[in-house]
Design a protein around this motif. Structure first.
Motif, mmCIF file in Angstrom:
data_model
loop_
_atom_site.group_PDB
_atom_site.id
_atom_site.type_symbol
_atom_site.label_atom_id
_atom_site.label_comp_id
_atom_site.label_asym_id
_atom_site.label_seq_id
_atom_site.Cartn_x
_atom_site.Cartn_y
_atom_site.Cartn_z
ATOM 1 N N GLY A 31 -15.707 23.289 28.335
ATOM 2 C CA GLY A 31 -15.336 24.641 27.944
ATOM 3 C C GLY A 31 -14.012 24.793 27.244
ATOM 4 N N CYS A 32 -13.354 23.671 26.913
ATOM 5 C CA CYS A 32 -12.059 23.758 26.219
ATOM 6 C C CYS A 32 -12.243 24.176 24.763
ATOM 7 C CB CYS A 32 -11.346 22.406 26.246
ATOM 8 S SG CYS A 32 -10.644 21.950 27.835
ATOM 9 N N ARG A 33 -11.247 24.893 24.247
ATOM 10 C CA ARG A 33 -11.077 25.085 22.817
ATOM 11 C C ARG A 33 -10.179 23.963 22.316
ATOM 12 N NH1 ARG A 33 -8.743 30.942 22.496
ATOM 13 N NH2 ARG A 33 -7.841 30.333 24.499
ATOM 14 N N LEU A 34 -10.442 23.488 21.093
ATOM 15 C CA LEU A 34 -9.857 22.224 20.686
ATOM 16 C C LEU A 34 -9.107 22.287 19.371
ATOM 17 C CD1 LEU A 34 -12.793 19.884 21.633
ATOM 18 C CD2 LEU A 34 -10.503 19.788 22.602
ATOM 19 N N ALA A 35 -7.960 21.619 19.353
ATOM 20 C CA ALA A 35 -7.267 21.268 18.120
ATOM 21 C C ALA A 35 -7.429 19.762 17.949
ATOM 22 C CB ALA A 35 -5.796 21.653 18.193
ATOM 23 N N LEU A 36 -7.995 19.360 16.819
ATOM 24 C CA LEU A 36 -8.276 17.959 16.536
ATOM 25 C C LEU A 36 -7.303 17.469 15.473
ATOM 26 C CD1 LEU A 36 -12.157 18.283 16.194
ATOM 27 C CD2 LEU A 36 -10.856 17.699 18.255
ATOM 28 N N LEU A 37 -6.557 16.431 15.797
ATOM 29 C CA LEU A 37 -5.501 15.962 14.904
ATOM 30 C C LEU A 37 -5.766 14.532 14.467
ATOM 31 C CD1 LEU A 37 -1.702 16.461 15.308
ATOM 32 C CD2 LEU A 37 -2.614 14.233 14.695
ATOM 33 N N LEU A 58 -9.962 23.554 15.613
ATOM 34 C CA LEU A 58 -8.923 23.638 14.591
ATOM 35 C C LEU A 58 -8.643 22.225 14.107
ATOM 36 C CD1 LEU A 58 -6.462 24.936 13.077
ATOM 37 C CD2 LEU A 58 -5.137 24.500 15.178
ATOM 38 N N LEU A 59 -8.709 22.002 12.803
ATOM 39 C CA LEU A 59 -8.431 20.688 12.245
ATOM 40 C C LEU A 59 -6.972 20.625 11.807
ATOM 41 C CD1 LEU A 59 -11.623 20.027 10.088
ATOM 42 C CD2 LEU A 59 -11.280 19.800 12.560
ATOM 43 N N VAL A 60 -6.242 19.705 12.394
ATOM 44 C CA VAL A 60 -4.834 19.517 12.067
ATOM 45 C C VAL A 60 -4.716 18.167 11.363
ATOM 46 C CG1 VAL A 60 -2.484 19.404 12.952
ATOM 47 C CG2 VAL A 60 -4.183 20.833 14.118
ATOM 48 N N VAL A 61 -4.537 18.209 10.064
ATOM 49 C CA VAL A 61 -4.465 16.976 9.272
ATOM 50 C C VAL A 61 -2.998 16.625 9.083
ATOM 51 C CG1 VAL A 61 -5.110 15.843 7.123
ATOM 52 C CG2 VAL A 61 -6.622 17.581 8.127
ATOM 53 N N GLU A 62 -2.543 15.661 9.841
ATOM 54 C CA GLU A 62 -1.135 15.270 9.829
ATOM 55 C C GLU A 62 -1.002 13.778 10.102
ATOM 56 O OE1 GLU A 62 1.799 16.563 9.301
ATOM 57 O OE2 GLU A 62 1.518 18.728 9.301
ATOM 58 N N ASP A 63 0.031 13.196 9.542
ATOM 59 C CA ASP A 63 0.489 11.870 9.937
ATOM 60 C C ASP A 63 1.607 12.095 10.939
ATOM 61 O OD1 ASP A 63 1.753 9.430 10.244
ATOM 62 O OD2 ASP A 63 1.694 8.908 8.115
ATOM 63 N N ILE A 64 1.359 11.753 12.193
ATOM 64 C CA ILE A 64 2.309 12.099 13.254
ATOM 65 C C ILE A 64 3.628 11.358 13.136
ATOM 66 C CG2 ILE A 64 0.474 12.752 14.847
ATOM 67 C CD1 ILE A 64 0.948 10.086 16.316
ATOM 68 N N THR A 65 3.690 10.347 12.282
ATOM 69 C CA THR A 65 4.936 9.581 12.153
ATOM 70 C C THR A 65 5.881 10.152 11.098
ATOM 71 O OG1 THR A 65 4.025 8.033 10.518
ATOM 72 C CG2 THR A 65 3.706 7.484 12.835
ATOM 73 N N THR A 66 5.478 11.207 10.399
ATOM 74 C CA THR A 66 6.325 11.761 9.343
ATOM 75 C C THR A 66 7.352 12.735 9.925
ATOM 76 O OG1 THR A 66 4.713 13.505 8.899
ATOM 77 C CG2 THR A 66 4.553 11.488 7.598
ATOM 78 N N ASP A 67 8.435 12.912 9.217
ATOM 79 C CA ASP A 67 9.492 13.829 9.652
ATOM 80 C C ASP A 67 8.943 15.251 9.776
ATOM 81 O OD1 ASP A 67 11.320 11.773 9.653
ATOM 82 O OD2 ASP A 67 12.174 12.282 7.695
ATOM 83 N N GLY A 68 9.270 15.911 10.878
ATOM 84 C CA GLY A 68 8.875 17.293 11.088
ATOM 85 C C GLY A 68 7.446 17.493 11.527
ATOM 86 N N ALA A 69 6.687 16.392 11.725
ATOM 87 C CA ALA A 69 5.265 16.533 12.067
ATOM 88 C C ALA A 69 5.070 17.279 13.380
ATOM 89 C CB ALA A 69 4.607 15.161 12.135
ATOM 90 N N ALA A 70 5.883 16.995 14.388
ATOM 91 C CA ALA A 70 5.690 17.621 15.699
ATOM 92 C C ALA A 70 5.811 19.135 15.615
ATOM 93 C CB ALA A 70 6.700 17.059 16.700
ATOM 94 N N ASP A 71 6.797 19.624 14.868
ATOM 95 C CA ASP A 71 6.968 21.072 14.732
ATOM 96 C C ASP A 71 5.812 21.691 13.955
ATOM 97 O OD1 ASP A 71 9.312 20.919 16.158
ATOM 98 O OD2 ASP A 71 10.617 21.031 14.402
ATOM 99 N N ARG A 72 5.348 21.006 12.907
ATOM 100 C CA ARG A 72 4.218 21.534 12.137
ATOM 101 C C ARG A 72 2.950 21.593 12.992
ATOM 102 N NH1 ARG A 72 6.529 18.020 8.301
ATOM 103 N NH2 ARG A 72 4.871 16.464 8.594
ATOM 104 N N ILE A 73 2.749 20.561 13.795
ATOM 105 C CA ILE A 73 1.583 20.521 14.676
ATOM 106 C C ILE A 73 1.652 21.657 15.696
ATOM 107 C CG2 ILE A 73 0.459 19.163 16.494
ATOM 108 C CD1 ILE A 73 1.507 16.660 14.839
#
Length: 250
Positions: A31-37, A58-73
């Motif tokens: 029953g979870c709603r999902l963000a897929l990264l 929700l599709l989150v297309v990000e490279d988690i190793t890039t600067d600022g990725a955590a805040d954008r996510i």
């Protein structure tokens, strides 16, 4: 058993392949709603297409190793759902070395397997604290060094960081746990580590008391339980899912 996850919002990183899609599917079934990264949108779209409409992916297309990725996510997840109850830090990868490995390899492994997930968790913690509920589940890897593997040290770092974080956030209703998979069928295992059925069967016969290599669902069900309100008293733990392959008792 009702895991009481209906309506909860979960972010799964590394959601495009391997363990990620199965973790997402199990959480959605609860029953979870999902963000897929992940980095690969076409693969994320395939994963999302297989989920029930109730998951509202929700599709989150990000490279988690890039600067600022955590805040954008964080901004994308909170912008869509207004909350994030569950973070599954699943992105990462093994980095075995034939020699000692270069500084660049060690730095990349630490960034991918430790720093990126830590940054995402720290970005989401304030929202979890405000809700007085949160679950952080880190999919890590072995920290028993069989040789030079640049991912082993980050795995150990995650376990120590997660333990410290669990002690800080416990009174906020937030738990933090880590799951090191043993040999479990995945893109990485099937293409790089044990690339043939014969190799997989031989390894399981020698190394796994259960006698077989696990499937992603064997791990995903534990993720779902740890993500649930029922697991409120389980925190700061490292729980191995490996069919008994680990030789140490702690």
């Amino acid at each position: 058993m009702d895991l009481q996850l209906a309506g909860r919002v979960a972010l799964v990183t590394g959601a495009s392949a391997g363990l990620g899609p199965v973790i997402a599917a199990v959480l959605a079934a609860e029953g979870c709603r999902l963000a897929l990264l992940a980095r690969r949108r076409p693969l994320l779209e395939q994963v999302a297409a297989g989920l029930p409409a109730s998951a509202e992916p929700l599709l989150v297309v990000e490279d988690i190793t890039t600067d600022g990725a955590a805040d954008r996510i964080r901004d994308q997840v909170l912008g869509r759902f207004g909350r994030c109850d569950i973070l599954v830090n699943n992105a990462g990868g093994s980095r075995p070395q034939a020699d000692l490995g270069s500084d660049a390899i060690w730095a990349e492994a630490m960034l991918l397997n430790f720093e990126a997930g830590r940054r995402i968790a720290h970005a989401l913690v304030p929202a979890m604290q405000a809700a007085q509920f949160g679950r952080i589940v880190n999919i890590t890897g072995q920290d028993e060094p069989l040789g030079i593997n640049a991912a082993n040290a980050p795995n150990g770092a995650v376990h120590i960081w997660a333990k410290a974080l669990s002690r800080v956030l416990g009174r906020d209703g937030i738990t933090v746990n880590s799951i090191p998979p043993g040999r479990i069928r995945s893109e990485q295992i099937d293409t790089r580590i044990l690339p043939s059925e014969e190799a997989r069967q031989d390894w399981a016969k020698r190394e796994v008391p259960a006698g077989y290599i696990g499937e992603p669902r064997d791990l995903a069900v534990l993720v779902a339980f740890l993500a649930s309100p029922l697991a409120r008293y389980i925190t700061g733990q490292v729980i191995h899912v490996d069919g008994g392959a680990r030789r140490y008792s702690h």
